[in-house]
Scaffold this motif. Structure first.
Motif, mmCIF file in Angstrom:
data_model
loop_
_atom_site.group_PDB
_atom_site.id
_atom_site.type_symbol
_atom_site.label_atom_id
_atom_site.label_comp_id
_atom_site.label_asym_id
_atom_site.label_seq_id
_atom_site.Cartn_x
_atom_site.Cartn_y
_atom_site.Cartn_z
ATOM 1 N N VAL A 338 0.821 -1.240 0.115
ATOM 2 C CA VAL A 338 -0.008 0.036 -0.072
ATOM 3 C C VAL A 338 0.639 1.274 -0.053
ATOM 4 O O VAL A 338 0.750 2.231 -0.848
ATOM 5 C CB VAL A 338 -0.901 -0.046 1.168
ATOM 6 C CG1 VAL A 338 -1.682 1.305 1.273
ATOM 7 C CG2 VAL A 338 -2.032 -1.145 1.063
ATOM 8 N N ALA A 339 1.915 1.159 0.855
ATOM 9 C CA ALA A 339 2.940 2.220 0.667
ATOM 10 C C ALA A 339 3.531 2.739 -0.577
ATOM 11 O O ALA A 339 3.627 3.788 -0.958
ATOM 12 C CB ALA A 339 4.085 2.106 1.939
ATOM 13 N N ASP A 340 3.790 1.645 -1.206
ATOM 14 C CA ASP A 340 4.556 1.643 -2.514
ATOM 15 C C ASP A 340 3.396 2.326 -3.163
ATOM 16 O O ASP A 340 3.794 3.355 -4.407
ATOM 17 C CB ASP A 340 4.922 0.547 -2.968
ATOM 18 C CG ASP A 340 6.130 -0.182 -2.284
ATOM 19 O OD1 ASP A 340 6.780 0.761 -1.503
ATOM 20 O OD2 ASP A 340 6.424 -1.242 -2.276
ATOM 21 N N ARG A 341 2.195 2.027 -3.531
ATOM 22 C CA ARG A 341 1.204 2.541 -4.530
ATOM 23 C C ARG A 341 0.769 4.038 -4.054
ATOM 24 O O ARG A 341 0.642 4.689 -4.827
ATOM 25 C CB ARG A 341 -0.101 1.447 -4.036
ATOM 26 C CG ARG A 341 -0.140 0.196 -4.604
ATOM 27 C CD ARG A 341 -1.219 -0.428 -4.481
ATOM 28 N NE ARG A 341 -1.208 -1.801 -4.982
ATOM 29 C CZ ARG A 341 -2.054 -2.805 -5.050
ATOM 30 N NH1 ARG A 341 -3.471 -2.277 -4.973
ATOM 31 N NH2 ARG A 341 -2.128 -3.953 -5.585
ATOM 32 N N LEU A 342 0.910 4.404 -2.520
ATOM 33 C CA LEU A 342 0.645 5.567 -2.186
ATOM 34 C C LEU A 342 1.709 6.528 -2.806
ATOM 35 O O LEU A 342 1.482 7.812 -3.081
ATOM 36 C CB LEU A 342 0.472 5.827 -0.836
ATOM 37 C CG LEU A 342 -0.921 5.140 -0.204
ATOM 38 C CD1 LEU A 342 -0.845 5.239 1.204
ATOM 39 C CD2 LEU A 342 -2.267 5.491 -0.722
ATOM 40 N N GLN A 343 3.075 5.907 -2.771
ATOM 41 C CA GLN A 343 4.292 6.797 -2.928
ATOM 42 C C GLN A 343 4.002 7.204 -4.472
ATOM 43 O O GLN A 343 4.451 8.412 -4.698
ATOM 44 C CB GLN A 343 5.369 6.051 -3.039
ATOM 45 C CG GLN A 343 6.668 6.791 -2.697
ATOM 46 C CD GLN A 343 6.968 8.034 -1.761
ATOM 47 O OE1 GLN A 343 6.892 7.735 -0.665
ATOM 48 N NE2 GLN A 343 6.581 9.179 -2.134
ATOM 49 N N SER A 344 3.527 6.437 -5.208
ATOM 50 C CA SER A 344 3.504 6.395 -6.665
ATOM 51 C C SER A 344 2.278 7.662 -6.918
ATOM 52 O O SER A 344 2.455 8.301 -8.039
ATOM 53 C CB SER A 344 3.287 5.279 -7.550
ATOM 54 O OG SER A 344 2.014 4.898 -7.169
ATOM 55 N N CYS A 345 1.547 7.817 -6.009
ATOM 56 C CA CYS A 345 0.342 8.717 -6.286
ATOM 57 C C CYS A 345 0.803 10.346 -5.762
ATOM 58 O O CYS A 345 0.048 11.107 -6.304
ATOM 59 C CB CYS A 345 -0.776 8.591 -5.193
ATOM 60 S SG CYS A 345 -1.784 7.007 -5.716
ATOM 61 N N GLU A 373 -6.517 20.098 -6.542
ATOM 62 C CA GLU A 373 -5.273 19.045 -6.494
ATOM 63 C C GLU A 373 -5.659 18.098 -5.406
ATOM 64 O O GLU A 373 -5.623 16.961 -5.699
ATOM 65 C CB GLU A 373 -3.961 19.953 -6.047
ATOM 66 C CG GLU A 373 -3.742 20.728 -7.254
ATOM 67 C CD GLU A 373 -2.391 21.687 -6.812
ATOM 68 O OE1 GLU A 373 -1.990 21.335 -5.932
ATOM 69 O OE2 GLU A 373 -1.862 22.392 -7.864
ATOM 70 N N VAL A 374 -5.959 18.301 -4.503
ATOM 71 C CA VAL A 374 -6.525 17.575 -3.208
ATOM 72 C C VAL A 374 -7.575 16.426 -3.718
ATOM 73 O O VAL A 374 -7.468 15.288 -3.114
ATOM 74 C CB VAL A 374 -6.764 18.242 -2.115
ATOM 75 C CG1 VAL A 374 -8.030 18.905 -2.025
ATOM 76 C CG2 VAL A 374 -6.547 17.201 -0.621
ATOM 77 N N ASP A 375 -8.359 16.886 -4.319
ATOM 78 C CA ASP A 375 -9.499 15.962 -4.604
ATOM 79 C C ASP A 375 -8.949 14.858 -5.687
ATOM 80 O O ASP A 375 -9.219 13.741 -5.710
ATOM 81 C CB ASP A 375 -10.727 16.794 -5.439
ATOM 82 C CG ASP A 375 -11.599 17.610 -4.445
ATOM 83 O OD1 ASP A 375 -11.547 17.029 -3.109
ATOM 84 O OD2 ASP A 375 -12.386 18.252 -4.753
ATOM 85 N N GLU A 376 -7.944 15.404 -6.718
ATOM 86 C CA GLU A 376 -7.387 14.598 -7.471
ATOM 87 C C GLU A 376 -6.516 13.645 -6.728
ATOM 88 O O GLU A 376 -6.324 12.586 -7.165
ATOM 89 C CB GLU A 376 -6.716 15.439 -8.678
ATOM 90 C CG GLU A 376 -7.501 16.233 -9.525
ATOM 91 C CD GLU A 376 -6.819 16.990 -10.270
ATOM 92 O OE1 GLU A 376 -5.501 17.185 -10.219
ATOM 93 O OE2 GLU A 376 -7.399 18.181 -10.990
ATOM 94 N N LEU A 377 -5.850 14.246 -5.906
ATOM 95 C CA LEU A 377 -4.885 13.330 -5.150
ATOM 96 C C LEU A 377 -5.692 12.101 -4.277
ATOM 97 O O LEU A 377 -5.402 10.859 -4.424
ATOM 98 C CB LEU A 377 -4.271 14.008 -4.028
ATOM 99 C CG LEU A 377 -3.044 13.293 -3.226
ATOM 100 C CD1 LEU A 377 -2.093 12.453 -3.999
ATOM 101 C CD2 LEU A 377 -2.521 14.236 -2.150
ATOM 102 N N ALA A 378 -6.951 12.339 -3.783
ATOM 103 C CA ALA A 378 -7.711 11.391 -3.314
ATOM 104 C C ALA A 378 -8.122 10.411 -4.102
ATOM 105 O O ALA A 378 -8.297 9.239 -4.067
ATOM 106 C CB ALA A 378 -8.610 12.160 -2.582
ATOM 107 N N ALA A 379 -8.704 10.856 -5.244
ATOM 108 C CA ALA A 379 -9.035 9.981 -6.373
ATOM 109 C C ALA A 379 -8.005 9.225 -6.836
ATOM 110 O O ALA A 379 -8.264 7.862 -6.939
ATOM 111 C CB ALA A 379 -9.631 10.925 -7.381
ATOM 112 N N ARG A 380 -6.726 9.555 -7.071
ATOM 113 C CA ARG A 380 -5.744 8.991 -7.343
ATOM 114 C C ARG A 380 -5.427 7.724 -6.439
ATOM 115 O O ARG A 380 -5.057 6.470 -6.788
ATOM 116 C CB ARG A 380 -4.308 9.631 -7.661
ATOM 117 C CG ARG A 380 -4.365 10.484 -8.728
ATOM 118 C CD ARG A 380 -2.989 10.988 -9.329
ATOM 119 N NE ARG A 380 -2.484 11.608 -8.090
ATOM 120 C CZ ARG A 380 -2.236 12.751 -8.134
ATOM 121 N NH1 ARG A 380 -2.998 13.693 -8.870
ATOM 122 N NH2 ARG A 380 -1.516 13.555 -7.122
ATOM 123 N N ILE A 381 -5.513 8.016 -4.891
ATOM 124 C CA ILE A 381 -5.390 7.000 -3.838
ATOM 125 C C ILE A 381 -6.167 6.021 -4.091
ATOM 126 O O ILE A 381 -6.138 4.864 -3.783
ATOM 127 C CB ILE A 381 -5.220 7.845 -2.607
ATOM 128 C CG1 ILE A 381 -4.070 8.659 -2.493
ATOM 129 C CG2 ILE A 381 -5.346 6.757 -1.475
ATOM 130 C CD1 ILE A 381 -3.971 9.564 -1.310
#
Length: 714
Positions: A338-345, A373-381
């Motif tokens: 999960v940490a690796d995936r979040l790092q890529s976001c 940007e924060v909405d896009e970041l949450a969507a990417r996560i």
């Protein structure tokens, strides 16, 4: 296959052997490895005792870290290998009999303590060395000055024999002489170093004052200065030094030369950087930890005008189930993925991801336009968590709940921002999870108020902030007041009078409902005795009864029956004076063990009322097995009777319930009576008693007997 060691000392010795083999190669010691192993044995014993001690003592870990420095384990790799060894083997060989999760947590804390003790001891040692070097530098500076005036031979002996780097240059910056120590520090030939001017030794990390101080010195405006300075070696690597530059004057006091003394601090700086990294990064995932995140968040929320920030607070849904079913090792591998995936976001400038602990992560974005940007970041996560994670051959579905806080810098502190994000995340989780929610100040306030009430509850009972109001129970046959229901209130210092709906669920959640319920029962029974002593009971005959509510938590408390008996005996009242009300939902599907205390109370003569009847969807035939003598019909069935003519469907339902109850020898009490038409219709239908605002609102105990006297006198 080699057999496992038998006793604790054998296991401890095995741990020490592994430790010594790992660390010995990077330790500057004249001891043999067996001798070095004996030196580590008492340190391992201290770690083992600290791991299994009743209370955790971080001082033991710090002492072991300091002892490593004393044992000349000063290479940065020695600390890293020691911490890795403790992490991998201490619990395995020294804690096999205890709860593994607790031991792993304590082992982790011991590692942090060891690192702190190691850093502190290394710092103290460095300070001592610096003091000695400073003394030597002062001595060398004085000696060099005297040698220039008195004896070239004496100067040369000091110059070449000094352990620190020494260089002499003229006031134009031409390097005239260097000693062997300085040549070795730069790793080149003497001509390579001497061929450059002092002003050429610039570095991007030079402090803003370094060259200003240098100019003042060569112009004779100051005698010396000290700075931490980096230099490039001929091979391109960086040399970090503690640099002291002094001005040398001739016999007439005119500036003539500059003398530089250099101490190589490169290894110590690298160690400090590594310790700093370990202190600010999560050991499992490599992400920034809570410490580093708070540093970044504080900068973000205190940035200049026009700057904004956005924060995503992520908690994995159902992670505890994975830990409990597959084990913590599988849970750790899931967290790493999960940490690796979040790092890529979070790869854009101004974005970072950190792990706060457990399965909680945060993502931060900063800049002038974080609203989108924060909405896009949450969507990417959320999108990054869609794909299952493969752990031990199992495909695990990952879900997460995210709380989002976004706003301008300068309005809130980091703790307030994180608290709002945490509250919002739990709101998303309560809504079903696998979603993100935006922070709502009003919802935050409710959650904060709820938390404040929860924490204030225990002290409120001690400070006597609770009080009881009584609502009359009226006999529908003759309109007389026969008793009252006790309703607890909380007189909060800030929020005023709070009804039970505001704090009873909190008391049930925290377990305080048991002592609070006992207090309500004791006060109510004491009030019933007071009515009986002061007024002799109801004017029409018989004592005024008291109804007290029981919560589901009280039903399962083993002291319920004995507490009730003791309270009645102390008050000198018969059990028939008391009626305990239990909600229908609390008894749905109740087994014999849950019903046993109620049956014992009913056999003693205490009435048991089934409260809010009709809202629990229970089987009416199930009433036979419940030890109840009264049905309290929920107000939802009688709202249609407030006006004339009454709702015919409600009439049929209530008529059927009353008929069934009476056939089972149960009395029927109706809640929420608000009009005379309602009361008359319920009397016609055969209901036995009622309560509601039509008769009286809940009030102080004196009002109850006043109402009873009015009824008796007509």
């Amino acid at each position: 296959m080699t057999a496992e060691p038998d006793g604790p000392q054998d296991r401890l010795r095995r741990f020490v052997t592994i430790w010594s083999r790992s660390v010995y190669q990077v330790t500057s010691t004249s001891l043999t490895r067996p001798e070095f192993e004996e030196q580590l044995l008492p340190l391992a014993g201290r770690l083992s005792e600290a791991l299994r001690a009743r209370t955790f003592d971080a001082e033991e870990g710090r002492a072991v870290g300091a002892a490593l420095v004393a044992a000349h384990c000063t290479d940065p790799e020695a600390l890293s290998r020691s911490l890795d060894c403790v992490d991998a083997y201490l619990v395995l060989y020294c804690g096999e009999d205890g709860p593994q999760e607790d031991l792993r947590n304590r082992s982790s804390r011991l590692q942090h303590a060891m690192a702190a003790g190691y850093a502190g001891a290394l710092r103290d040692r460095t300070l001592a060395e610096q003091e000695a070097i400073a003394w030597a530098a002062q001595s060398a500076r004085s000696t060099v000055a005297e040698a220039l005036h008195d004896s070239e031979a004496r100067f040369r002996a000091v110059f070449e024999g000094a352990a620190i780097g020494i260089g002499i240059a003229d006031l134009d910056g031409n390097i005239l002489q260097i000693n062997g120590a300085l040549q070795r520090m730069f790793g080149g030939s003497e001509q390579t170093v001497r061929g450059r001017k002092v002003t050429e030794w610039t570095h991007p990390d030079d402090g803003p004052q370094v060259w200003k101080l240098y100019e003042e010195l060569v112009q004779g405006e100051r005698e010396h200065y000290h700075a931490e300075k980096a230099f490039y070696r001929p091979d391109g690597t960086v040399l970090w030094t503690n640099l002291t530059v002094s001005l040398l004057r001739d016999a007439d006091g005119r500036p003539q030369y500059q003398l530089a003394l250099m101490e190589d601090t490169t290894e110590r700086r690298l160690l400090n950087l590594r310790l700093r990294y370990e202190a600010t990064h999560d050991a499992l995932t490599g992400l920034p930890n809570r410490t580093l995140f708070f540093e970044r968040l504080e900068k973000a929320v205190t940035a200049g005008e026009g700057q904004r920030f956005g924060l995503c607070y992520l908690d994995l849904d159902g992670f505890k189930t994975i830990n409990d079913s597959l084990g913590h090792a599988a849970g750790d591998r899931l967290l790493v993925e999960v940490a690796d995936r979040l790092q890529s976001c979070a790869t854009a400038p101004g974005e970072m991801v950190a792990r706060l602990g457990g399965d909680e992560f945060v993502a931060l974005t900063t800049g002038p336009d974080t609203e989108a940007e924060v909405d896009e970041l949450a969507a990417r996560i959320m999108h990054a968590l869609i794909a299952p994670v493969s752990v031990d051959g199992r495909e695990l579905t990952v879900r997460g709940s995210i709380g989002i806080v976004e706003g301008p810098a300068g309005e809130r502190g980091p703790a307030e921002v994180l608290r709002s994000a945490d509250i919002t995340m739990y709101r998303a989780k309560s809504a079903g999870g696998n979603r993100f929610e935006l922070a709502d100040p009003e919802a935050d306030l409710k959650a904060i108020t709820r938390h404040g009430l929860t924490t204030a509850l225990p002290a409120a009972l001690d400070r006597n902030e609770f009080f009881i109001e009584y609502q009359p129970l009226v006999n529908l046959g003759d309109g007389s007041v026969r008793g009252a229901e006790a309703l607890v209130r909380w007189l909060h210092p800030q929020h005023g009078v709070l009804g039970p709906d505001r704090f009873i669920p909190l008391a049930e959640h925290t377990g305080l409902i048991v002592p609070l319920g006992r207090w309500v029962l004791e006060q109510s029974v004491r009030q019933a005795r007071d009515w009986q002593e002061r007024y002799g009971g109801h004017p029409a005959g018989g004592p005024l009864r008291i109804n007290v509510n029981l919560s589901p938590c009280q039903l399962t408390h083993p002291g319920l029956v004995q507490d009730t008996v003791d309270i009645l005996e102390r008050a000198g009242l018969e059990p028939e004076v008391l009626c305990l009300e239990v909600t229908e939902s609390a008894l749905i599907g109740a087994d014999d063990d849950l019903l046993k205390p109620l049956r014992r109370l009913a056999e003693m003569g205490v009435d048991i009322a089934l409260d809010d009847f009709g809202t629990g969807y229970s089987n009416l035939a199930n009433l036979r097995r419940l030890p109840v003598s009264i049905l309290k019909l929920d107000r939802s069935f009688t709202q249609g009777m407030q006006q004339f003519p009454a709702d015919p469907v409600d009439l049929k339902i209530v008529e059927g319930i009353v008929s069934l109850a009476h056939s089972l020898n149960l009395a029927v009490t109706v809640e929420g009576v608000e009009t005379g038409a309602q009361a008359e219709q319920l009397r016609i239908l055969g209901c036995d008693s009622a309560q509601g605002w039509y008769y009286a609102r809940p009030g102080p105990p004196e009002r109850l007997h006043e109402l009873a006297l009015v009824d008796a006198t007509g």
